[in-house]
Scaffold this active site. Structure first.
Site, PDB file in Angstrom:
ATOM      1  N   CYS A 100       0.877  -1.226  -0.027  1.00  0.00           N
ATOM      2  CA  CYS A 100       0.131   0.034  -0.086  1.00  0.00           C
ATOM      3  C   CYS A 100       0.896   1.181  -0.079  1.00  0.00           C
ATOM      4  O   CYS A 100       1.849   1.294   1.028  1.00  0.00           O
ATOM      5  CB  CYS A 100      -1.003  -0.164   1.365  1.00  0.00           C
ATOM      6  SG  CYS A 100      -1.654   1.511   1.593  1.00  0.00           S
ATOM      7  N   CYS A 104      -3.725   7.674  -1.873  1.00  0.00           N
ATOM      8  CA  CYS A 104      -5.063   7.690  -2.252  1.00  0.00           C
ATOM      9  C   CYS A 104      -6.265   8.155  -1.383  1.00  0.00           C
ATOM     10  O   CYS A 104      -6.952   8.683  -1.795  1.00  0.00           O
ATOM     11  CB  CYS A 104      -5.266   6.340  -2.903  1.00  0.00           C
ATOM     12  SG  CYS A 104      -4.055   5.191  -3.253  1.00  0.00           S
ATOM     13  N   THR A 191      -4.197   4.547   7.317  1.00  0.00           N
ATOM     14  CA  THR A 191      -3.196   4.344   6.375  1.00  0.00           C
ATOM     15  C   THR A 191      -2.219   5.550   6.129  1.00  0.00           C
ATOM     16  O   THR A 191      -2.844   6.764   5.591  1.00  0.00           O
ATOM     17  CB  THR A 191      -3.849   3.939   5.270  1.00  0.00           C
ATOM     18  OG1 THR A 191      -4.775   2.817   5.354  1.00  0.00           O
ATOM     19  CG2 THR A 191      -2.963   3.622   4.044  1.00  0.00           C
ATOM     20  N   GLU A 257      -0.020   1.795   9.237  1.00  0.00           N
ATOM     21  CA  GLU A 257      -1.510   2.024   9.840  1.00  0.00           C
ATOM     22  C   GLU A 257      -1.184   2.585  11.188  1.00  0.00           C
ATOM     23  O   GLU A 257      -0.334   2.130  11.895  1.00  0.00           O
ATOM     24  CB  GLU A 257      -2.262   0.846   9.936  1.00  0.00           C
ATOM     25  CG  GLU A 257      -2.408  -0.030   8.574  1.00  0.00           C
ATOM     26  CD  GLU A 257      -3.324   0.684   7.628  1.00  0.00           C
ATOM     27  OE1 GLU A 257      -4.147   1.608   7.966  1.00  0.00           O
ATOM     28  OE2 GLU A 257      -3.086   0.451   6.218  1.00  0.00           O
ATOM     29  N   HIS A 292     -12.805   5.240  -2.792  1.00  0.00           N
ATOM     30  CA  HIS A 292     -11.718   4.229  -2.447  1.00  0.00           C
ATOM     31  C   HIS A 292     -11.974   2.942  -2.620  1.00  0.00           C
ATOM     32  O   HIS A 292     -11.137   2.234  -3.261  1.00  0.00           O
ATOM     33  CB  HIS A 292     -11.722   4.375  -1.108  1.00  0.00           C
ATOM     34  CG  HIS A 292     -10.165   4.313  -0.687  1.00  0.00           C
ATOM     35  ND1 HIS A 292      -9.166   4.941  -1.117  1.00  0.00           N
ATOM     36  CD2 HIS A 292      -9.732   3.331   0.289  1.00  0.00           C
ATOM     37  CE1 HIS A 292      -7.942   4.572  -0.543  1.00  0.00           C
ATOM     38  NE2 HIS A 292      -8.268   3.585   0.379  1.00  0.00           N
ATOM     39  N   TYR A 296      -9.324   0.415  -5.117  1.00  0.00           N
ATOM     40  CA  TYR A 296      -8.606  -0.969  -5.001  1.00  0.00           C
ATOM     41  C   TYR A 296      -8.642  -1.739  -6.278  1.00  0.00           C
ATOM     42  O   TYR A 296      -8.269  -2.735  -6.426  1.00  0.00           O
ATOM     43  CB  TYR A 296      -9.644  -1.643  -4.029  1.00  0.00           C
ATOM     44  CG  TYR A 296      -9.291  -1.405  -2.537  1.00  0.00           C
ATOM     45  CD1 TYR A 296      -8.998  -0.005  -2.084  1.00  0.00           C
ATOM     46  CD2 TYR A 296      -9.644  -2.103  -1.482  1.00  0.00           C
ATOM     47  CE1 TYR A 296      -8.614  -0.102  -0.799  1.00  0.00           C
ATOM     48  CE2 TYR A 296      -9.456  -1.936  -0.064  1.00  0.00           C
ATOM     49  CZ  TYR A 296      -8.662  -0.665   0.113  1.00  0.00           C
ATOM     50  OH  TYR A 296      -8.496  -0.369   1.331  1.00  0.00           O
ATOM     51  N   CYS A 299      -4.829  -0.482  -7.198  1.00  0.00           N
ATOM     52  CA  CYS A 299      -3.862  -0.754  -6.242  1.00  0.00           C
ATOM     53  C   CYS A 299      -3.716  -2.005  -5.872  1.00  0.00           C
ATOM     54  O   CYS A 299      -2.577  -2.859  -6.249  1.00  0.00           O
ATOM     55  CB  CYS A 299      -3.793   0.023  -4.871  1.00  0.00           C
ATOM     56  SG  CYS A 299      -5.002  -0.415  -3.766  1.00  0.00           S
ATOM     57  N   GLU A 447      -6.662  -5.665   4.554  1.00  0.00           N
ATOM     58  CA  GLU A 447      -7.087  -4.058   3.861  1.00  0.00           C
ATOM     59  C   GLU A 447      -7.994  -4.454   2.835  1.00  0.00           C
ATOM     60  O   GLU A 447      -8.974  -3.836   2.426  1.00  0.00           O
ATOM     61  CB  GLU A 447      -5.986  -3.431   3.359  1.00  0.00           C
ATOM     62  CG  GLU A 447      -5.990  -1.897   3.578  1.00  0.00           C
ATOM     63  CD  GLU A 447      -4.796  -1.239   3.102  1.00  0.00           C
ATOM     64  OE1 GLU A 447      -4.251  -1.262   1.977  1.00  0.00           O
ATOM     65  OE2 GLU A 447      -4.229  -0.571   4.223  1.00  0.00           O
TER      66      GLU A 447
HETATM   67 FE1  SF4 Z   1      -3.414   2.024  -0.006  1.00  0.00          FE
HETATM   68 FE2  SF4 Z   1      -4.676   1.040  -2.095  1.00  0.00          FE
HETATM   69 FE3  SF4 Z   1      -6.154   2.533  -0.309  1.00  0.00          FE
HETATM   70 FE4  SF4 Z   1      -4.055   3.582  -2.028  1.00  0.00          FE
HETATM   71  S1  SF4 Z   1      -6.107   2.645  -2.446  1.00  0.00           S
HETATM   72  S2  SF4 Z   1      -4.214   3.983   0.265  1.00  0.00           S
HETATM   73  S3  SF4 Z   1      -2.598   1.894  -1.970  1.00  0.00           S
HETATM   74  S4  SF4 Z   1      -5.178   0.328   0.110  1.00  0.00           S
END
Ligand code: SF4
Length: 482
Positions: A100, A104, A191, A257, A292, A296, A299, A447
């Site tokens: 991660c 984002c 995060t 985290e 968000h 995902y 990412c 996550e």
């Molecule tokens: Fe982390 Fe993915 Fe959230 Fe970006 S979108 S903060 S890489 S979990």
């Protein structure tokens, strides 16, 4: 205005002088701390991407807000192409870091707050939207990292915020003062919080009449007085502190985290973007969560790419890269991973413009994307474990590999295909271990389940967005049923 490099970013975070409780010690040497450094390296990559000739075009974008070129990680999406490019950029960062990269959440929070404040102002005659525009223009100009802070501790899940024994279990406005508010409470699962310059606080859920105190959205710098940080543990995290980098699995990058406590924190009025407008708290949560959930689809796919690559590599090092059953398992992993990517792209390509002018993802498809993310990475991890073999859970340590007696035995008995080096084989196995059962599994698996809301949250949204009534009506129409 300058678009920061990774080194500029690292220097800017260091200058904040943040302190945190890490493994029983209060430390202000976070950038040098072995548990923290890998996570800062991961964020730094989101800056370097804007300078790398190969990715510059993807990372750099024109902003209407500051009339300049900015890093896409601070962009307010102006088209569905922007939404698609965001997912592509996240996939790139995912495969480059295999973890991660944390940046984002602020991007997703900003886009959600931008449209919500616009609509709130229209209904309530408030002045939040211009305030937020001024704030975010500054964020873009300074090229900052912003933590989007949503998840409250929630205490007794069967009770509403106002019915909790301790009202701070949902972050709240404790006091209205001349020129601002004082907030109290905590945000969990933050995060990359300690790698951020700013915090965007948001309500955790839709508030009801009588819960105005908990409907607060505002921004503060991470080094604000009264904010306390407690570092989260991850599986096998102390391997990051070992001198040999071999057993850590991911030798450069890692996630972060943090539990964050707000104790009588003053927020000036110009940094408040919601204060009691309960009818917009749920809208803000829904929009942030959907952005968000779209994220995902980029990412986690990138991290999945890294896992697939490592799995194919270990199969070939084991001497079975060409076996048909191995090939089939790798194809299955690719299929699952590309399905997630398809969802990320689909919810972006079918996004729509909001009344404020920025673009919102397709809410139904973003939730379908995230619901798949709660499952597929687990199946990818299972297949990777299957292909890698039992050595994944039994390998001797790097210290024994370096030992003059044990080392030669390890090298002799862990040799596989003559084309592969033993230490390289251990490196690949350790990366797979990191992702399926080690520190990397926090980002890739836990996550994936709970980040941006657990599976039930997506099911509720899918149920709401699916327009079931229309489907029933069309079937009735087709069949002539009353
Ligand atoms: Fe982390 Fe993915 Fe959230 Fe970006 S979108 S903060 S890489 S979990």
């Amino acid at each position: 205005m300058t678009i920061k490099t990774g080194d500029d970013y690292l220097a800017s975070i260091k200058s904040l002088g943040l302190e945190a409780h890490v493994m029983g010690e209060k430390t202000d040497h976070l950038p040098e701390h072995g548990l923290v450094k890998p996570s800062q390296q991961a964020v730094a990559l989101t800056f370097d991407g804007a300078h790398d000739p190969e990715t510059r075009e993807l990372f750099c974008v024109e902003s209407d807000l500051c009339n300049d070129t900015i890093n896409r990680f601070t962009h307010l999406h102006r088209s569905t192409d922007d939404l698609v490019n965001k997912v592509k950029m996240q996939r790139y960062c995912g495969i480059k870091t295999a973890c991660c990269f944390q940046r984002c959440v602020g991007l997703d929070a900003a886009n959600a707050i931008f449209s919500t404040t616009f609509e709130c102002d229209q209904k309530h005659n408030t002045a939040y939207h211009q305030r937020f525009k001024d704030y975010w223009k500054w964020v873009q100009t300074e090229d900052l990292v912003v933590d989007g802070a949503m998840t409250d501790p929630k205490g007794d899940r069967g009770k509403r915020p106002k019915d909790q024994i301790d009202p701070d279990l949902y972050l709240r406005v404790k006091e209205h003062r001349n020129g601002g508010v004082v907030i109290n409470g905590a945000k969990l699962h933050q995060t990359g919080m300690l790698n951020s310059h700013e915090i965007l606080v948001m309500p955790t859920m839709a508030m009801r009449p009588g819960e105005e105190t908990w409907a607060i959205c505002c921004a503060i710098p991470t080094n604000t007085k009264g904010v306390r940080y407690i570092y989260g543990r991850q599986v096998s995290d102390t391997r990051k502190l070992e001198t040999s980098g071999l057993d850590v699995g991911n030798p450069v990058y890692g996630g972060q985290e943090v539990m964050t406590v707000f104790e009588d924190v003053f927020v000036p009025a110009e940094r408040i973007f919601m204060d009691g407008e309960i009818d917009f708290s749920g809208i803000l949560v829904e929009r942030f969560a959907s952005y968000h959930r779209q994220s995902y689809g980029g990412c986690k796919v990138g991290v999945g790419d890294a896992l697939i690559g490592a799995t194919a590599l270990i199969a070939s090092m084991n001497g079975v890269g060409g076996a048909s059953h191995i090939r089939d398992k790798i194809v299955e992993m690719i299929h699952l991973n590309e399905t997630l990517y398809s969802c990320g792209i689909a919810c972006s390509a079918t996004g729509e413009q909001t009344p404020a002018g920025n673009y919102q993802v397709n809410l139904l498809l973003a939730n379908v994307c995230k619901l798949n993310v709660t499952r597929f990475p687990y199946e990818l991890a299972r297949l990777a474990t299957d292909v890698a073999g039992g050595l994944l859970g039994t390998m001797p340590s790097a210290a024994d590999l370096a030992d003059e007696v044990a080392g030669p035995y390890i090298k002799k008995y862990l040799a596989a295909s003559p084309d592969g080096d033993v230490v390289d084989r251990i490196k690949v196995l350790r990366l797979i271990e990191n992702l399926v059962a080690g520190a990397g599994s926090v980002g890739y698996l836990i996550e994936s389940m709970h980040g941006a809301g657990p599976p039930m949250a997506q099911r509720i949204m899918i149920g709401r967005q699916a327009n079931l009534e229309e489907k029933i009506a069309r079937v009735k129409d087709l069949l002539g049923v009353n």
